[in-house]
Each structure stands twice: as structure tokens, then as C-alpha cells.
Design an enzyme around this catalytic site. Sequence first.
Site, mmCIF file in Angstrom:
data_model
loop_
_atom_site.group_PDB
_atom_site.id
_atom_site.type_symbol
_atom_site.label_atom_id
_atom_site.label_comp_id
_atom_site.label_asym_id
_atom_site.label_seq_id
_atom_site.Cartn_x
_atom_site.Cartn_y
_atom_site.Cartn_z
ATOM 1 N N ASP A 80 -0.937 22.069 45.321
ATOM 2 C CA ASP A 80 -1.758 23.156 44.797
ATOM 3 C C ASP A 80 -2.732 22.265 43.898
ATOM 4 O O ASP A 80 -3.051 22.787 42.751
ATOM 5 C CB ASP A 80 -2.012 24.954 44.243
ATOM 6 C CG ASP A 80 -1.030 26.149 44.975
ATOM 7 O OD1 ASP A 80 -1.142 25.856 45.976
ATOM 8 O OD2 ASP A 80 -0.037 26.521 44.649
ATOM 9 N N ASN A 122 -7.215 36.393 56.865
ATOM 10 C CA ASN A 122 -7.675 34.987 56.761
ATOM 11 C C ASN A 122 -8.055 33.904 57.879
ATOM 12 O O ASN A 122 -8.841 33.919 58.615
ATOM 13 C CB ASN A 122 -7.148 34.557 55.849
ATOM 14 C CG ASN A 122 -7.610 35.478 54.329
ATOM 15 O OD1 ASN A 122 -9.002 34.791 53.402
ATOM 16 N ND2 ASN A 122 -7.242 35.216 53.583
ATOM 17 N N LEU A 145 3.646 30.056 53.531
ATOM 18 C CA LEU A 145 4.565 29.705 52.099
ATOM 19 C C LEU A 145 4.956 28.527 51.882
ATOM 20 O O LEU A 145 5.855 28.883 51.268
ATOM 21 C CB LEU A 145 5.060 30.987 52.323
ATOM 22 C CG LEU A 145 4.016 32.530 51.686
ATOM 23 C CD1 LEU A 145 5.340 33.897 52.442
ATOM 24 C CD2 LEU A 145 3.124 32.764 50.930
ATOM 25 N N HIS A 186 -6.189 28.846 48.305
ATOM 26 C CA HIS A 186 -5.479 29.233 47.244
ATOM 27 C C HIS A 186 -6.178 31.099 46.431
ATOM 28 O O HIS A 186 -7.075 30.897 46.200
ATOM 29 C CB HIS A 186 -4.710 28.506 46.365
ATOM 30 C CG HIS A 186 -3.889 28.681 44.949
ATOM 31 N ND1 HIS A 186 -2.750 28.808 45.241
ATOM 32 C CD2 HIS A 186 -3.987 29.525 44.192
ATOM 33 C CE1 HIS A 186 -1.878 29.528 44.324
ATOM 34 N NE2 HIS A 186 -2.809 30.006 43.450
ATOM 35 N N GLY A 217 -2.618 37.378 58.086
ATOM 36 C CA GLY A 217 -3.508 36.632 58.840
ATOM 37 C C GLY A 217 -4.912 37.188 58.759
ATOM 38 O O GLY A 217 -5.649 36.939 59.534
ATOM 39 N N GLU A 260 -12.108 35.432 49.116
ATOM 40 C CA GLU A 260 -11.543 35.131 50.479
ATOM 41 C C GLU A 260 -12.479 35.034 52.578
ATOM 42 O O GLU A 260 -12.723 34.003 52.628
ATOM 43 C CB GLU A 260 -10.222 35.234 50.981
ATOM 44 C CG GLU A 260 -9.140 34.749 49.536
ATOM 45 C CD GLU A 260 -7.937 34.577 49.341
ATOM 46 O OE1 GLU A 260 -7.416 34.155 49.298
ATOM 47 O OE2 GLU A 260 -7.310 35.618 50.537
#
Length: 293
Positions: free
Chosen positions: A246, A115, A186, A205, A113, A275
Amino acid sequence: MFQKLQTKWKVSGGRLLLILVTFATGGSLCGIAGRKILEWTGLEKGVLWVILYIVLITLIWPACVLLVSIPLGQFGFFKKYIRKLFFRMSGQKNNMVLGEKQQNLAIFASGAGSNAQKIIEHLSGHTSIKVALVVCNKAGAGVIAIAEKAGIPVLIIEKEQFFRGNHYVDELRAYNTDWIVLAGFLWKVPVGLIAAFAGRIINIHPALLPKYGGKGMYGKHVHEAVRSANETETGITIHFVDEYYDHGKIILQEKCTVTPEDDADSIAQKVHALEHQYFPKAVEDVILNSIIK
Ligand code: GRF
């Protein structure tokens, strides 16, 4: 530089030219008008004149640019541009856009976590956008503690209801969810959920799509594939989610280099840094762009 502007404003080369001509012509018009107005006041040139001139052109610049934008067919662009400019200049990054409803975000994550944490921090105190919910499919995942520490409710989901039940649409609605951000989630998002939040699901991604995307391409697998292919660069792709893995429209891509010394772990570190740097701001920008018309 032109290429960068084109990407930033999402316009064609011809349109960029018209926009730049509008800026230049509007700016000149504004300069001339400013000087004319000061001439009428009869004020001598000096410090006061310069200060007044700067104040004047700041005030009349938007009007001049908007005026010029009409015959050049760029009014829509400049209306939005100037609105955003005022919004930012008045320090309103964190203030509600007048009359707009607060946008509620649900972050979906399956893992550590980091991000999610960056997004929560970035949007903390933001009165236009709120992280209203964290959704997780794994009991004990790191993201749960992060959400709890930030006082954000957590919804633990289970497979059957997610894929074959109501996809948790009712639960998400109960939290007034407007946007879904997948931050290391996921499971593939079912079509029913995509339809319920059409154009409002954002994913990150850890590679430069369309390369290294698709089923099975997640986490370390992506970085190992990048290493095996001896790529010299990789990066991140922030994109809208559609029914394919994606695949949806790309919002932003950022790159980093891959050196011969890099292994999957060091590539992962570089990608994670990208990211954390770009994802929270990209999420904020997409949402603000959708409410500042
Ligand atoms: C990120 O690399 C993201 O791109 C991928 O999963 C990872 C999640 O990392 N889809 P974290 O849980 O946010 O630390």
C-alpha cells in the site's frame, strides 16, 4: 477550485497560474481574431454573424491557445489538453486513439469481484482498452462467475508459482497484458511481477493511505481499525503498486464521512460505493493518459 485544478492537472501553483494566463490570453486573442476575420467578410451583425463567430472561435481557439502557450512554456500541457478535448468532444471515449495499440488489462481479484464487475461494465465496448483476463487465486470466488458471464478468460493461480516460479509473467504476456489492476486481490505482488509491469499495476485500498495500510490491513480489518480510532472520515486510495504494501504513488483519493453510528459494516458499504463510483474511471483515465501524449 484552484486546489482542485492543481490536483486534477498535477501541477504546482506557479504552473497553474501560467496555464490560467494562457487560457485567458489565448481566449482573448481568439475573440479578437474571430471579429477581425468577420470584419473582412463585410457581414452585417446579426444571427448569421453570431453563428459564424461561434464556429470561427471554436475552430481557431486551439491555435490561439497553443500559440500563446509557447512563450509561456506551456505548449506540452496544452498539446495534450487539446488532443484530449477533441478526443472527448468527438464522442471518441470508446474509440481507438488513432494509431494506438489496444491496451489489455488483467484484473486480479480474490473475492466477490464487485469492483471487477464495475470495471468490466465500464470498459465494455471500449476499443482502446479491453479486459483481456481475470486472474484469481481462489477457486470458487465470486469474481470467476462474473468473468465467465462476461466471456473473459480466467486464470487460476497457485501460490508456489506466483511467489517462487515465474510469477505467471509468461501467461500474462500470452494474453498480451499491458496493465494489471488489483481489485480486492489479497496476495502481495512479488517484485518480479512488479518489475515485469513497472508503473503498470494499479491497486485500490479501502482507506485513506498512508493511514490504515500495510500488512494485514485488508477488508474488514481496515474498517474496524477506522472505527476503533473514531475517525470522522475514511475513503479510498487508488495507487500504483510498488514493492511495499500500500505504498506506491497515489493516483486518486476520495473521502466519505464516518458517523458515531457507523460500524465496520456500514463503513465498508460507504467505501464500496466510493470504489464503484471512482475506480473504473480512474483506471480508464490512467491508461488513456498514458497513450494520449
Ligand atoms: C474492496 O474493498 C477493495 O478495496 C479491497 O477488497 C475489496 C474487494 O471487494 N482491496 P470486491 O471483491 O471488489 O467486491
